[in-house]
Structures are given as C-alpha cells and as structure tokens.
Design an enzyme around this catalytic site. Structure first.
Site, PDB file in Angstrom:
ATOM      1  N   THR A  50      -7.997  -5.067 -10.307  1.00 61.93           N
ATOM      2  CA  THR A  50      -7.210  -4.627  -9.156  1.00 61.93           C
ATOM      3  C   THR A  50      -7.372  -5.581  -7.988  1.00 61.93           C
ATOM      4  OG1 THR A  50      -6.708  -2.766  -7.687  1.00 61.93           O
ATOM      5  CG2 THR A  50      -9.024  -3.153  -8.153  1.00 61.93           C
ATOM      6  N   LYS A  69      -8.815   1.063  -3.746  1.00 60.74           N
ATOM      7  CA  LYS A  69      -9.120   1.574  -5.090  1.00 60.74           C
ATOM      8  C   LYS A  69     -10.530   1.170  -5.506  1.00 60.74           C
ATOM      9  CE  LYS A  69      -4.727   1.281  -7.612  1.00 60.74           C
ATOM     10  NZ  LYS A  69      -4.115   0.599  -8.767  1.00 60.74           N
ATOM     11  N   ASP A 125      -3.245   2.141 -13.191  1.00 61.78           N
ATOM     12  CA  ASP A 125      -1.925   2.150 -12.568  1.00 61.78           C
ATOM     13  C   ASP A 125      -1.632   3.584 -12.150  1.00 61.78           C
ATOM     14  OD1 ASP A 125       0.180   0.366 -11.729  1.00 61.78           O
ATOM     15  OD2 ASP A 125       1.498   1.565 -12.980  1.00 61.78           O
TER      16      ASP A 125
HETATM   17  P1  ITT Z   1      -3.321  -2.953  -8.166  1.00 59.02           P
HETATM   18  O1  ITT Z   1      -2.085  -3.000  -9.027  1.00 59.02           O
HETATM   19  O2  ITT Z   1      -3.803  -4.305  -7.753  1.00 59.02           O
HETATM   20  O3  ITT Z   1      -4.410  -2.117  -8.753  1.00 59.02           O
HETATM   21  P2  ITT Z   1      -1.591  -1.452  -6.354  1.00 59.02           P
HETATM   22  O4  ITT Z   1      -1.760  -1.053  -4.913  1.00 59.02           O
HETATM   23  O5  ITT Z   1      -0.376  -2.236  -6.717  1.00 59.02           O
HETATM   24  O6  ITT Z   1      -2.929  -2.198  -6.775  1.00 59.02           O
HETATM   25  P3  ITT Z   1      -0.732   0.713  -8.133  1.00 59.02           P
HETATM   26  O7  ITT Z   1       0.377  -0.110  -8.663  1.00 59.02           O
HETATM   27  O8  ITT Z   1      -1.572   1.471  -9.092  1.00 59.02           O
HETATM   28  O9  ITT Z   1      -1.708  -0.164  -7.230  1.00 59.02           O
HETATM   29  O10 ITT Z   1      -0.251   1.801  -7.068  1.00 59.02           O
HETATM   30  C1  ITT Z   1       1.061   1.922  -6.650  1.00 59.02           C
HETATM   31  C2  ITT Z   1       1.122   2.506  -5.263  1.00 59.02           C
HETATM   32  O11 ITT Z   1       0.825   3.898  -5.333  1.00 59.02           O
HETATM   33  C3  ITT Z   1       0.139   1.958  -4.240  1.00 59.02           C
HETATM   34  O12 ITT Z   1       0.638   0.807  -3.627  1.00 59.02           O
HETATM   35  C4  ITT Z   1       0.031   3.104  -3.252  1.00 59.02           C
HETATM   36  O13 ITT Z   1       1.118   3.083  -2.364  1.00 59.02           O
HETATM   37  C5  ITT Z   1       0.181   4.314  -4.164  1.00 59.02           C
HETATM   38  N1  ITT Z   1      -1.132   4.866  -4.526  1.00 59.02           N
HETATM   39  C6  ITT Z   1      -1.910   4.550  -5.590  1.00 59.02           C
HETATM   40  N2  ITT Z   1      -3.046   5.264  -5.585  1.00 59.02           N
HETATM   41  C7  ITT Z   1      -2.990   6.052  -4.479  1.00 59.02           C
HETATM   42  C8  ITT Z   1      -3.863   6.994  -3.906  1.00 59.02           C
HETATM   43  O14 ITT Z   1      -5.034   7.285  -4.456  1.00 59.02           O
HETATM   44  N3  ITT Z   1      -3.490   7.595  -2.787  1.00 59.02           N
HETATM   45  C9  ITT Z   1      -2.310   7.318  -2.197  1.00 59.02           C
HETATM   46  N4  ITT Z   1      -1.434   6.427  -2.649  1.00 59.02           N
HETATM   47  C10 ITT Z   1      -1.769   5.795  -3.795  1.00 59.02           C
END
Ligand code: ITT
Length: 196
Positions: free
Chosen positions: A8, A13, A69
């Site tokens: 990540t 996270k 994800d």
């Molecule tokens: P990585 O892919 O590098 O892990 P990312 O931020 O792109 O980081 P994701 O694709 O998993 O992560 O997440 C998509 C979006 O969902 C992220 O940008 C946040 O806006 C939202 N999100 C993920 N986890 C969350 C959480 O625990 N609380 C609130 N929003 C969250």
C-alpha cells in the site's frame, strides 16, 4: 517472526494495520522497502485489485506480501462508488472532493444505507489466500470528526453514535471492514505458524 510486505501507498491504512499487529509479526510498507511506483489498479472487483497489487510486489520485490482493496458501497447509488471509491470525484480527487460529491449525490435521499468492504490478498510461500471484512452503516448528512481518512467523516457504523472519524484508531480497528479482514488473516497466520 513472520515478516510481510503490505502493498500500500496509503499511510493511514498502514498505520491502522500496524496498530493491530500482534507480537511475532512485522509489516513493512512500500515506502519502507523503497517502492515509490504507483501500482496499477485496473480490475473490476476489490478481489482483482487486491490481487493485482499483491502480485506486483511479489514480482518486483519478492517476499511474502499482502494487499488490501477497499470500497464504500452505497445502497441508493446501486453500490457506487464501490471499486471506484478512490476516484469517485475524478482521477485526482482528494478525500474532501469524494466526500462532497457523495453528500451531494445523497442530498435528497432518505435511504442512506451503505457498507465498507475490504478484500485482502495474501501471497505466502507461493500460495494465494483471500480474507474479507465488511461493516454496515449509514452515510450522515454532514461531516463529523477529524480522525481517520477517506469517507470516515460521513460513515456512521450501525450500533454506534460516532462516525469512524470520531473514533480512535483502536475503536475503528475493532469493528471496521479492514480490521475484520485483517484479524481473519492474523488468525490464519497464527495457525499456519504452528504447522512449521
Ligand atoms: P492503496 O491502493 O495504495 O492501498 P488506496 O487509498 O488507493 O491505497 P483503496 O483503493 O483500497 O486504497 O481505497 C479506495 C478508497 O476508499 C480510498 O481512497 C478511500 O477514499 C476509501 N477508503 C478505503 N478504506 C477506507 C476507510 O477505512 N475509511 C474510509 N475510507 C476508506
């Protein structure tokens, strides 16, 4: 000691996961292993994207690794933003842009039910394992709280009177999508370890 790379670039996270780590485990993030490349996320599902991220790290850096994800699925929007949660308000959207777009999309909507879902893919000793976690709640009408990240200030988990952004990392970790998926992975690894 079980050492894993967490695929990540999201520092929030990483912080959440490290706070949940039991003794006997160590986790390094991409920045800690010197990987600054953006990993493509082109899949149509959370599972595909988490596998894509984990595979990328496996191929380029080796070692056992996992990726998470996550998406926020809103009932009244037919499950959107879902797998597009990071890019809901556009390619370069900030968390605030996404939150504002969602609040606007639901401005006259009574049904505010939503859930977060996380899929973790673990690549361990050449094998793939998948763990999932989710949490139901509602989207509030305004933002509340300054903790957490992403959609946390507008997500009120069922049975609680605080949004995720008003909770400590510990409180969120106990009931969150990511916390639940991650504890399943840790339980699996604890049993796996016994087989050595
Ligand atoms: P990585 O892919 O590098 O892990 P990312 O931020 O792109 O980081 P994701 O694709 O998993 O992560 O997440 C998509 C979006 O969902 C992220 O940008 C946040 O806006 C939202 N999100 C993920 N986890 C969350 C959480 O625990 N609380 C609130 N929003 C969250």
């Amino acid at each position: 000691m079980i050492e894993l790379i967490f695929a990540t670039h999201n520092a929030h996270k990483a912080e959440e996961i490290k706070a949940l780590l039991p003794d006997g485990f160590s986790v390094k993030t991409l920045s800690e292993i010197g990987c600054n490349t953006e990993i493509p996320e082109t899949g149509g599902t959370l599972e595909e994207n988490s596998l894509q991220k984990a595979n990328y790290v496996k191929e380029h850096f080796g070692g056992d690794c996992f990726a998470d994800d996550t998406g926020l699925m809103v009932d009244a929007l037919g499950g959107a933003p879902g797998v597009y949660s990071a890019r809901y308000a556009g390619e370069d959207a900030t968390y605030a842009d996404n939150v504002n777009k969602l609040l606007a999309a639901l401005s006259s909507e009574k049904n505010r039910k939503a859930h977060f879902a996380t899929v973790i893919t673990l690549l361990l000793h050449g094998k793939k394992y998948t763990f999932t976690g989710s949490v139901n709640g509602v989207i509030t009408t305004n933002i509340h709280g300054e903790g957490g990240f992403g959609y946390d200030p507008i997500f009120l988990p069922d049975g609680f009177s605080k949004t995720f952004a008003q909770m400590s990392m510990d409180e969120k970790g106990k009931i969150s999508h990511r916390g639940r998926a991650f504890s399943k992975m840790i339980d699996f690894l604890k049993n796996y370890k016994k087989d050595f």
